[in-house]
Scaffold this active site. Structure first.
Site, PDB file in Angstrom:
ATOM      1  N   HIS A  78      12.876   9.644  -6.632  1.00  0.00           N
ATOM      2  CA  HIS A  78      12.958   9.232  -8.037  1.00  0.00           C
ATOM      3  C   HIS A  78      11.825   9.847  -8.838  1.00  0.00           C
ATOM      4  CE1 HIS A  78       9.904   5.887  -8.103  1.00  0.00           C
ATOM      5  NE2 HIS A  78      10.266   5.692  -6.848  1.00  0.00           N
ATOM      6  N   ASP A 118      11.046   8.861 -12.076  1.00  0.00           N
ATOM      7  CA  ASP A 118      10.392   7.949 -13.015  1.00  0.00           C
ATOM      8  C   ASP A 118       9.233   7.226 -12.338  1.00  0.00           C
ATOM      9  OD1 ASP A 118      12.247   6.415 -11.412  1.00  0.00           O
ATOM     10  OD2 ASP A 118      11.964   4.746 -12.805  1.00  0.00           O
ATOM     11  N   ASP A 176       4.080   7.076  -5.867  1.00  0.00           N
ATOM     12  CA  ASP A 176       5.383   6.450  -6.109  1.00  0.00           C
ATOM     13  C   ASP A 176       6.043   7.028  -7.347  1.00  0.00           C
ATOM     14  OD1 ASP A 176       7.502   4.664  -5.958  1.00  0.00           O
ATOM     15  OD2 ASP A 176       6.404   3.031  -6.901  1.00  0.00           O
ATOM     16  N   GLU A 210      14.526   4.291 -11.401  1.00  0.00           N
ATOM     17  CA  GLU A 210      14.396   3.513 -10.168  1.00  0.00           C
ATOM     18  C   GLU A 210      13.502   2.297 -10.368  1.00  0.00           C
ATOM     19  OE1 GLU A 210      12.709   2.233  -6.265  1.00  0.00           O
ATOM     20  OE2 GLU A 210      11.670   2.961  -8.057  1.00  0.00           O
ATOM     21  N   GLU A 211      12.495   2.420 -11.214  1.00  0.00           N
ATOM     22  CA  GLU A 211      11.558   1.325 -11.408  1.00  0.00           C
ATOM     23  C   GLU A 211      12.135   0.200 -12.278  1.00  0.00           C
ATOM     24  OE1 GLU A 211       9.020   1.055  -9.738  1.00  0.00           O
ATOM     25  OE2 GLU A 211       8.310   3.037  -9.156  1.00  0.00           O
ATOM     26  N   GLU A 214      10.334   7.690  -0.528  1.00  0.00           N
ATOM     27  CA  GLU A 214       9.351   6.665  -0.868  1.00  0.00           C
ATOM     28  C   GLU A 214       8.125   6.878   0.020  1.00  0.00           C
ATOM     29  OE1 GLU A 214       9.255   4.452  -3.197  1.00  0.00           O
ATOM     30  OE2 GLU A 214      11.329   4.443  -3.925  1.00  0.00           O
ATOM     31  N   HIS A 274       1.899   1.774  -8.101  1.00  0.00           N
ATOM     32  CA  HIS A 274       1.760   1.064  -9.382  1.00  0.00           C
ATOM     33  C   HIS A 274       0.312   0.742  -9.749  1.00  0.00           C
ATOM     34  CE1 HIS A 274       6.144  -0.683  -8.833  1.00  0.00           C
ATOM     35  NE2 HIS A 274       6.054   0.623  -8.603  1.00  0.00           N
TER      36      HIS A 274
END
Length: 347
Positions: free
Chosen positions: A61, A63, A85, A116-117, A139, A318
């Site tokens: 992903h 994003d 991430d 995805e987030e 991931e 994050h």
């Protein structure tokens, strides 16, 4: 250093703001020798190499969560939003496929999925577009580890309503009833989890928000609940249980619920990755994650052998400290390339 990794991390792309990063990635894929690179109807960046009848889809992903971070390289480590991430894994996919190149009978499809987030809109679209023989989801789990399972996820709004009464009446308020409902749900979850030793097999319950109000005639209180679900509890069963436990409360589904997913452990895909990790001097291991990923969306739809792989420490997801070791990144690219070559050779 990988120009793919640096370029992706340098293009800040929080969910719903991914287009510039997708345009950059598709152009970069063409420069790496991909046969086709384009942005699909969902906004995903897609690169295709080879035209054989057998297909491997590598879904990462593009994003990130919000919060732009300065991009820098220091002591062999790249810092920046998405370095872990999950632009690190996506860049690995992109570079590994370019390294392997076209292989007779096979087609490699690399997807930088959007959203995805948030609601996984990119993966939901991709799930209906491809029918791969193998799937790898990107991931961060360290270069020596293969992830085989991710928990399900189900959000809910629990609302309690009561008629407006005087504060001296002694009657239960909506807020008090909401607290009682929360305690009942919490107690049920604790009972469900008794005897389960793995976090992957437990319900992980969270209270994510609360609000209340009234109009002078009626008062209300609303709780926002989150639940990470184990394989033996489907989202719809969880919602049914909530209705029973919080009797009298309104239960509304929030967001997209997905069931847990555990991949087949003894597949040709897994064996190829274990062999490739050992060839790079690593001691491979498996991990089952307590979070949820695009694996949960595409694996049930595609029904093929799948796993999750990527460099980086997921504990940094994050956070303001996102970074990835360039040496680990290169190890992961080598593992991916060797695994793909092994799969192609064995058919």
């Amino acid at each position: 250093m990988s120009q793919t990794l640096l370029g992706l991390v340098s293009h800040y792309s929080p969910s719903r703001q991914e287009r510039a990063a997708c345009l950059w990635l598709t152009e970069h894929m063409r420069s790496l020798g991909y046969d086709r690179a384009f942005i699909d109807a969902a906004g995903n960046a897609v690169g295709v190499l080879g035209n054989g009848p057998r297909q491997v889809v590598l879904l990462g992903h593009i994003d990130t969560v919000p919060g732009e971070l300065p991009v820098r390289v220091e002591d062999g480590v790249l810092y920046g939003r998405g370095a872990v991430d999950a632009k690190g894994p996506l860049a690995c996919f992109t570079d590994a496929v370019a390294r392997v190149g076209a292989v007779e009978g096979w087609q490699w499809v690399v997807i930088g999925a959007v959203d995805e987030e948030r609601d996984s809109l990119g993966a939901r679209f991709a799930a209906g577009q491809y029918h791969p023989d193998y799937a790898v989801i990107g991931e961060p789990n360290r270069w020596e580890r293969v992830a085989l399972g991710y928990k399900g996820s189900a959000g809910a709004h629990l609302t309690v309503r009561r008629r407006q009464v005087h504060s001296a009446s002694g009657e239960q308020t909506a807020c008090e009833a909401a607290v009682a409902a929360w305690l009942a749900v919490q107690a049920w979850v604790e009972t469900f989890n008794i005897g389960k030793t793995r976090a992957f097999d437990k319900i992980m319950l969270s209270l994510q928000g609360m609000e209340s109000g009234g109009d002078g005639l009626e008062q209300w209180a609303r709780l926002k609940l989150g639940a990470r679900l184990p394989p033996d509890l489907a989202p719809q069963e969880w919602y049914r249980r909530l209705v029973e436990i919080a009797a009298g409360a309104e239960i509304q589904e929030a967001g997209y619920a997905v069931p847990a997913w555990a991949c087949e452990k003894n597949s040709a895909l897994v064996r190829a990755f274990l062999s490739a990790i050992r060839a790079q001097g690593g001691a491979p291991s498996f991990v089952y994650k307590t979070g949820t990923a695009d694996l949960n969306v595409v694996a049930p739809a595609w029904g093929c052998p799948a796993l999750v792989y990527g460099p980086g420490d997921s504990a940094l997801d994050h956070t303001p400290d996102e970074c990835v070791s360039l040496a680990e990144f290169e190890k992961a690219v080598a593992v991916l390339a060797a695994a793909f070559q092994g799969i192609a050779e064995k058919g």
